[in-house]
Design a protein around this motif. Sequence first.
Motif, PDB file in Angstrom:
ATOM      1  N   SER A 104     -47.572 -12.321   0.935  1.00  0.00           N
ATOM      2  CA  SER A 104     -49.230 -11.748   0.466  1.00  0.00           C
ATOM      3  C   SER A 104     -49.849 -12.330   1.533  1.00  0.00           C
ATOM      4  CB  SER A 104     -49.505 -12.698  -0.521  1.00  0.00           C
ATOM      5  OG  SER A 104     -49.831 -13.557   0.240  1.00  0.00           O
ATOM      6  N   ILE A 105     -49.826 -12.967   2.844  1.00  0.00           N
ATOM      7  CA  ILE A 105     -50.337 -14.146   3.593  1.00  0.00           C
ATOM      8  C   ILE A 105     -49.267 -13.823   5.213  1.00  0.00           C
ATOM      9  CG2 ILE A 105     -50.595 -16.014   3.381  1.00  0.00           C
ATOM     10  CD1 ILE A 105     -53.841 -15.140   3.949  1.00  0.00           C
ATOM     11  N   ALA A 106     -50.184 -14.336   6.345  1.00  0.00           N
ATOM     12  CA  ALA A 106     -48.985 -15.327   7.489  1.00  0.00           C
ATOM     13  C   ALA A 106     -49.997 -15.598   8.248  1.00  0.00           C
ATOM     14  CB  ALA A 106     -48.898 -13.231   8.299  1.00  0.00           C
ATOM     15  N   ARG A 107     -49.410 -16.224   9.440  1.00  0.00           N
ATOM     16  CA  ARG A 107     -50.566 -16.573  10.392  1.00  0.00           C
ATOM     17  C   ARG A 107     -49.190 -15.817  11.545  1.00  0.00           C
ATOM     18  NH1 ARG A 107     -45.213 -18.336  10.696  1.00  0.00           N
ATOM     19  NH2 ARG A 107     -44.871 -19.428   9.346  1.00  0.00           N
ATOM     20  N   GLY A 144     -54.918  -3.388   3.953  1.00  0.00           N
ATOM     21  CA  GLY A 144     -55.173  -1.568   4.472  1.00  0.00           C
ATOM     22  C   GLY A 144     -53.854  -0.849   3.852  1.00  0.00           C
ATOM     23  N   GLY A 145     -53.248  -1.562   3.601  1.00  0.00           N
ATOM     24  CA  GLY A 145     -51.003  -0.636   2.956  1.00  0.00           C
ATOM     25  C   GLY A 145     -50.392  -1.747   3.920  1.00  0.00           C
ATOM     26  N   GLY A 146     -50.713  -2.305   4.950  1.00  0.00           N
ATOM     27  CA  GLY A 146     -49.386  -3.360   6.036  1.00  0.00           C
ATOM     28  C   GLY A 146     -48.859  -4.186   5.309  1.00  0.00           C
ATOM     29  N   VAL A 147     -47.429  -4.178   5.371  1.00  0.00           N
ATOM     30  CA  VAL A 147     -46.687  -4.972   4.514  1.00  0.00           C
ATOM     31  C   VAL A 147     -46.251  -6.101   5.993  1.00  0.00           C
ATOM     32  CG1 VAL A 147     -44.622  -4.941   3.765  1.00  0.00           C
ATOM     33  CG2 VAL A 147     -46.062  -3.343   3.338  1.00  0.00           C
ATOM     34  N   ILE A 148     -45.812  -7.395   4.803  1.00  0.00           N
ATOM     35  CA  ILE A 148     -45.617  -8.719   6.041  1.00  0.00           C
ATOM     36  C   ILE A 148     -44.207  -8.726   5.516  1.00  0.00           C
ATOM     37  CG2 ILE A 148     -46.638 -10.848   6.778  1.00  0.00           C
ATOM     38  CD1 ILE A 148     -49.013  -9.945   4.990  1.00  0.00           C
ATOM     39  N   ILE A 149     -43.668  -8.308   6.659  1.00  0.00           N
ATOM     40  CA  ILE A 149     -41.831  -8.753   5.772  1.00  0.00           C
ATOM     41  C   ILE A 149     -41.767  -9.728   7.136  1.00  0.00           C
ATOM     42  CG2 ILE A 149     -39.860  -8.060   6.101  1.00  0.00           C
ATOM     43  CD1 ILE A 149     -41.318  -6.419   4.514  1.00  0.00           C
ATOM     44  N   TRP A 150     -40.619 -11.191   5.597  1.00  0.00           N
ATOM     45  CA  TRP A 150     -40.290 -12.156   6.476  1.00  0.00           C
ATOM     46  C   TRP A 150     -38.852 -11.570   7.010  1.00  0.00           C
ATOM     47  CZ3 TRP A 150     -41.465 -17.356   6.564  1.00  0.00           C
ATOM     48  CH2 TRP A 150     -40.545 -17.960   6.707  1.00  0.00           C
ATOM     49  N   CYS A 151     -38.494 -12.398   8.118  1.00  0.00           N
ATOM     50  CA  CYS A 151     -37.206 -12.868   9.026  1.00  0.00           C
ATOM     51  C   CYS A 151     -36.873 -14.016   9.000  1.00  0.00           C
ATOM     52  CB  CYS A 151     -37.457 -12.309  10.982  1.00  0.00           C
ATOM     53  SG  CYS A 151     -36.201 -12.170  11.059  1.00  0.00           S
ATOM     54  N   ASP A 152     -36.232 -14.500   8.008  1.00  0.00           N
ATOM     55  CA  ASP A 152     -35.658 -15.686   8.280  1.00  0.00           C
ATOM     56  C   ASP A 152     -35.081 -16.515   8.904  1.00  0.00           C
ATOM     57  OD1 ASP A 152     -36.158 -18.259   6.690  1.00  0.00           O
ATOM     58  OD2 ASP A 152     -33.829 -18.612   6.032  1.00  0.00           O
ATOM     59  N   GLU A 153     -34.340 -15.097   9.722  1.00  0.00           N
ATOM     60  CA  GLU A 153     -33.912 -15.931  11.285  1.00  0.00           C
ATOM     61  C   GLU A 153     -34.543 -15.797  12.597  1.00  0.00           C
ATOM     62  OE1 GLU A 153     -31.260 -14.433   8.410  1.00  0.00           O
ATOM     63  OE2 GLU A 153     -32.569 -13.127   9.300  1.00  0.00           O
ATOM     64  N   ALA A 154     -35.537 -15.548  12.444  1.00  0.00           N
ATOM     65  CA  ALA A 154     -36.329 -15.497  14.011  1.00  0.00           C
ATOM     66  C   ALA A 154     -37.048 -16.776  14.129  1.00  0.00           C
ATOM     67  CB  ALA A 154     -37.451 -14.649  14.001  1.00  0.00           C
ATOM     68  N   VAL A 155     -36.044 -17.989  14.240  1.00  0.00           N
ATOM     69  CA  VAL A 155     -36.956 -19.198  14.074  1.00  0.00           C
ATOM     70  C   VAL A 155     -37.922 -19.995  15.268  1.00  0.00           C
ATOM     71  CG1 VAL A 155     -35.864 -21.901  13.114  1.00  0.00           C
ATOM     72  CG2 VAL A 155     -34.320 -20.014  12.507  1.00  0.00           C
ATOM     73  N   VAL A 156     -38.905 -20.297  14.917  1.00  0.00           N
ATOM     74  CA  VAL A 156     -39.578 -20.942  16.584  1.00  0.00           C
ATOM     75  C   VAL A 156     -39.290 -21.919  15.128  1.00  0.00           C
ATOM     76  CG1 VAL A 156     -40.418 -19.288  17.224  1.00  0.00           C
ATOM     77  CG2 VAL A 156     -41.551 -21.269  15.579  1.00  0.00           C
TER      78      VAL A 156
END
Length: 192
Positions: A104-107, A144-156
């Motif tokens: 629902s939220i991102a940075r 606006g209809g966008g979806v934020i998808i989590w990618c657990d393997e893209a680690v920083v």
Amino acid sequence: MVDEYRQTMPLLLYGVEEELGVSAARNLLVRMALDARVEYVIFVDDDEWVDRHWLESFVGTAREFNAKMLLGPVVPAYNPDVPAWAQGEGFFERARHTTGEALSIARTGDSMIATALFDRAADNFPRTLRSGEDTYFFVRAREGGGVIIWCDEAVVFEEIPADRANARWLVRRAFDGGLTYSRTLALLGRSW
């Protein structure tokens, strides 16, 4: 250094933003990406470094889920002088999710965003906000209809210095997070 890398990566670009503030730098990156007609922009904070499989993980997840906005985990890397209490209580840990989960939220720290979601005529990250301009972008894009998808393997990994390991810094971060979200809702007309 960039000129050296250009020998093997001729499409490597960089820019210098004269105006102070992270919003100005992010907006410059967006304009450069739109001008270069690239498909995605990736954001990593200045105190973060990436895992060796980070980019391929983001790209693979974007393809698998047809994702336009992706977010990955930021794992704390404690300096040796950070006290044990600050390391063991989860103060710097962020929630992890299953790859493909909608958020629902991102940075921006550890994110990948399709350039199609940016508006060339606008400040996508409002300069009027002293912080939280990334929260504003993601909330507006999601509404606006966008979806934020989590990618657990893209680690920083994020450096955690000793000067953050104190109650004052932790309380201030929590307070700023609340203010950021409240300002975002007010700008979107969803809160007074």
